[in-house]
Design a protein around this motif. Structure first.
Motif, PDB file in Angstrom:
ATOM      1  N   LEU A 134      -8.114   3.687  -0.566  1.00 55.27           N
ATOM      2  CA  LEU A 134      -7.141   2.607  -0.383  1.00 55.27           C
ATOM      3  C   LEU A 134      -6.904   2.338   1.098  1.00 55.27           C
ATOM      4  O   LEU A 134      -6.784   1.180   1.513  1.00 55.27           O
ATOM      5  CB  LEU A 134      -5.831   2.944  -1.087  1.00 55.27           C
ATOM      6  CG  LEU A 134      -4.685   1.949  -0.937  1.00 55.27           C
ATOM      7  CD1 LEU A 134      -5.087   0.552  -1.407  1.00 55.27           C
ATOM      8  CD2 LEU A 134      -3.453   2.437  -1.691  1.00 55.27           C
ATOM      9  N   ASP A 135      -6.847   3.384   1.897  1.00 53.98           N
ATOM     10  CA  ASP A 135      -6.637   3.209   3.340  1.00 53.98           C
ATOM     11  C   ASP A 135      -7.751   2.412   4.003  1.00 53.98           C
ATOM     12  O   ASP A 135      -7.537   1.781   5.032  1.00 53.98           O
ATOM     13  CB  ASP A 135      -6.517   4.571   4.029  1.00 53.98           C
ATOM     14  CG  ASP A 135      -5.179   5.238   3.766  1.00 53.98           C
ATOM     15  OD1 ASP A 135      -4.218   4.541   3.378  1.00 53.98           O
ATOM     16  OD2 ASP A 135      -5.107   6.475   3.932  1.00 53.98           O
ATOM     17  N   ARG A 140       0.820  -1.219   0.000  1.00 54.73           N
ATOM     18  CA  ARG A 140       0.000   0.000   0.000  1.00 54.73           C
ATOM     19  C   ARG A 140       0.852   1.266   0.000  1.00 54.73           C
ATOM     20  O   ARG A 140       0.500   2.250  -0.656  1.00 54.73           O
ATOM     21  CB  ARG A 140      -0.923   0.014   1.217  1.00 54.73           C
ATOM     22  CG  ARG A 140      -2.018  -1.026   1.150  1.00 54.73           C
ATOM     23  CD  ARG A 140      -2.825  -0.988   2.445  1.00 54.73           C
ATOM     24  NE  ARG A 140      -3.612  -2.174   2.609  1.00 54.73           N
ATOM     25  CZ  ARG A 140      -4.932  -2.180   2.674  1.00 54.73           C
ATOM     26  NH1 ARG A 140      -5.603  -1.052   2.614  1.00 54.73           N
ATOM     27  NH2 ARG A 140      -5.586  -3.303   2.814  1.00 54.73           N
ATOM     28  N   LEU A 144      -9.367  -6.184  -1.376  1.00 53.05           N
ATOM     29  CA  LEU A 144      -8.348  -6.020  -2.414  1.00 53.05           C
ATOM     30  C   LEU A 144      -8.220  -7.259  -3.289  1.00 53.05           C
ATOM     31  O   LEU A 144      -7.805  -7.176  -4.443  1.00 53.05           O
ATOM     32  CB  LEU A 144      -6.991  -5.695  -1.782  1.00 53.05           C
ATOM     33  CG  LEU A 144      -6.853  -4.310  -1.167  1.00 53.05           C
ATOM     34  CD1 LEU A 144      -5.576  -4.215  -0.347  1.00 53.05           C
ATOM     35  CD2 LEU A 144      -6.897  -3.235  -2.243  1.00 53.05           C
ATOM     36  N   ALA A 172      -6.888  -4.770  -6.071  1.00 49.16           N
ATOM     37  CA  ALA A 172      -5.491  -4.334  -5.901  1.00 49.16           C
ATOM     38  C   ALA A 172      -4.874  -3.985  -7.253  1.00 49.16           C
ATOM     39  O   ALA A 172      -4.154  -2.986  -7.373  1.00 49.16           O
ATOM     40  CB  ALA A 172      -4.676  -5.419  -5.196  1.00 49.16           C
ATOM     41  N   HIS A 226       0.535   4.356  -2.544  1.00 52.01           N
ATOM     42  CA  HIS A 226       0.371   5.744  -2.088  1.00 52.01           C
ATOM     43  C   HIS A 226       1.486   6.626  -2.662  1.00 52.01           C
ATOM     44  O   HIS A 226       1.219   7.747  -3.132  1.00 52.01           O
ATOM     45  CB  HIS A 226       0.389   5.817  -0.560  1.00 52.01           C
ATOM     46  CG  HIS A 226      -0.887   5.399   0.097  1.00 52.01           C
ATOM     47  ND1 HIS A 226      -2.094   6.022  -0.126  1.00 52.01           N
ATOM     48  CD2 HIS A 226      -1.140   4.407   0.985  1.00 52.01           C
ATOM     49  CE1 HIS A 226      -3.040   5.451   0.596  1.00 52.01           C
ATOM     50  NE2 HIS A 226      -2.488   4.458   1.280  1.00 52.01           N
ATOM     51  N   GLU A 272      -7.991  -6.504   3.227  1.00 52.91           N
ATOM     52  CA  GLU A 272      -7.215  -7.430   2.393  1.00 52.91           C
ATOM     53  C   GLU A 272      -8.149  -8.276   1.533  1.00 52.91           C
ATOM     54  O   GLU A 272      -7.860  -8.532   0.360  1.00 52.91           O
ATOM     55  CB  GLU A 272      -6.321  -8.317   3.261  1.00 52.91           C
ATOM     56  CG  GLU A 272      -5.169  -7.564   3.921  1.00 52.91           C
ATOM     57  CD  GLU A 272      -4.262  -6.848   2.923  1.00 52.91           C
ATOM     58  OE1 GLU A 272      -3.906  -7.438   1.882  1.00 52.91           O
ATOM     59  OE2 GLU A 272      -3.923  -5.673   3.185  1.00 52.91           O
ATOM     60  N   TYR A 291      -5.980  -0.522  -8.442  1.00 51.16           N
ATOM     61  CA  TYR A 291      -5.306   0.620  -7.824  1.00 51.16           C
ATOM     62  C   TYR A 291      -3.998   0.958  -8.542  1.00 51.16           C
ATOM     63  O   TYR A 291      -3.552   2.096  -8.528  1.00 51.16           O
ATOM     64  CB  TYR A 291      -5.045   0.369  -6.339  1.00 51.16           C
ATOM     65  CG  TYR A 291      -6.231   0.695  -5.469  1.00 51.16           C
ATOM     66  CD1 TYR A 291      -6.573   2.011  -5.189  1.00 51.16           C
ATOM     67  CD2 TYR A 291      -7.022  -0.311  -4.925  1.00 51.16           C
ATOM     68  CE1 TYR A 291      -7.667   2.319  -4.397  1.00 51.16           C
ATOM     69  CE2 TYR A 291      -8.115  -0.016  -4.124  1.00 51.16           C
ATOM     70  CZ  TYR A 291      -8.429   1.303  -3.877  1.00 51.16           C
ATOM     71  OH  TYR A 291      -9.518   1.608  -3.100  1.00 51.16           O
TER      72      TYR A 291
END
Length: 170
Positions: free
Chosen positions: A121-122, A3, A129, A150, A7, A126, A153
């Motif tokens: 995203l935060d 992550r 994702l 995931a 970010h 799991e 993203y």
């Protein structure tokens, strides 16, 4: 999924987007990009557009993940069959959006969208994702036959980096 790396990539793209728009002259933005039919300004809007549609892609992946596998495969086949209309809408949308949206508005929209992506995203689990769905591989070179949340993203950053090389800015 790392992550922190995602970010960091979001922040890198937002900073690069700002530098590209703030550092370009109006003539440079009107200049044809390299390898596309868009101007540099239109291509920059197209690069932003993927971030803008991420909310819809993420929601769609969650919905389709709950449905039977055959539905997702059928949906991807249907979308692949609609590639030509998608390409036309994608081209015209970026052509118009890049032509009319002021550069400052593009920067603000990028910053707000990236901030929303950070927050989203935060809050991802799991298991969230890991959910995913089949995608129309003919629509985008970064779509794979099956993509997880995931993977999604990472998509706008890959798309941005790919098109950044097509800009013909000084």
């Amino acid at each position: 999924m790392d992550r922190l790396a995602v970010h960091d990539d979001f922040d890198r793209v937002a900073a690069a987007f700002r530098v590209l728009l703030d550092g370009a002259t109006d003539d440079e933005l009107r200049r044809r990009s390299s390898g596309t039919r868009w101007s540099n300004r239109q291509l920059l809007f197209h690069m932003l557009l993927v971030f803008l549609i991420m909310r819809a892609l993420l929601a769609l992946a969650r919905i389709v993940a709950w449905l039977p596998d055959w539905f997702g495969r059928g949906w991807a086949k249907l979308l692949n069959a609609a590639t030509k209309p998608f390409d036309a809408v994608n081209f015209v949308g970026s052509w118009v959006g890049g032509g009319v949206m002021p550069r400052k508005a593009m920067v603000v929209l990028c910053d707000h969208t990236v901030a929303a992506m950070h927050r989203r995203l935060d809050h991802e689990s799991e298991s969230g994702l890991a959910k995913g769905m089949p995608y129309p591989t003919r629509w985008d070179p970064f779509f794979r036959e099956f993509m997880t949340v995931a993977d999604l993203y990472r998509l706008p950053v890959q798309h941005f980096d790919f098109h950044r090389d097509q800009l013909s800015l000084s």
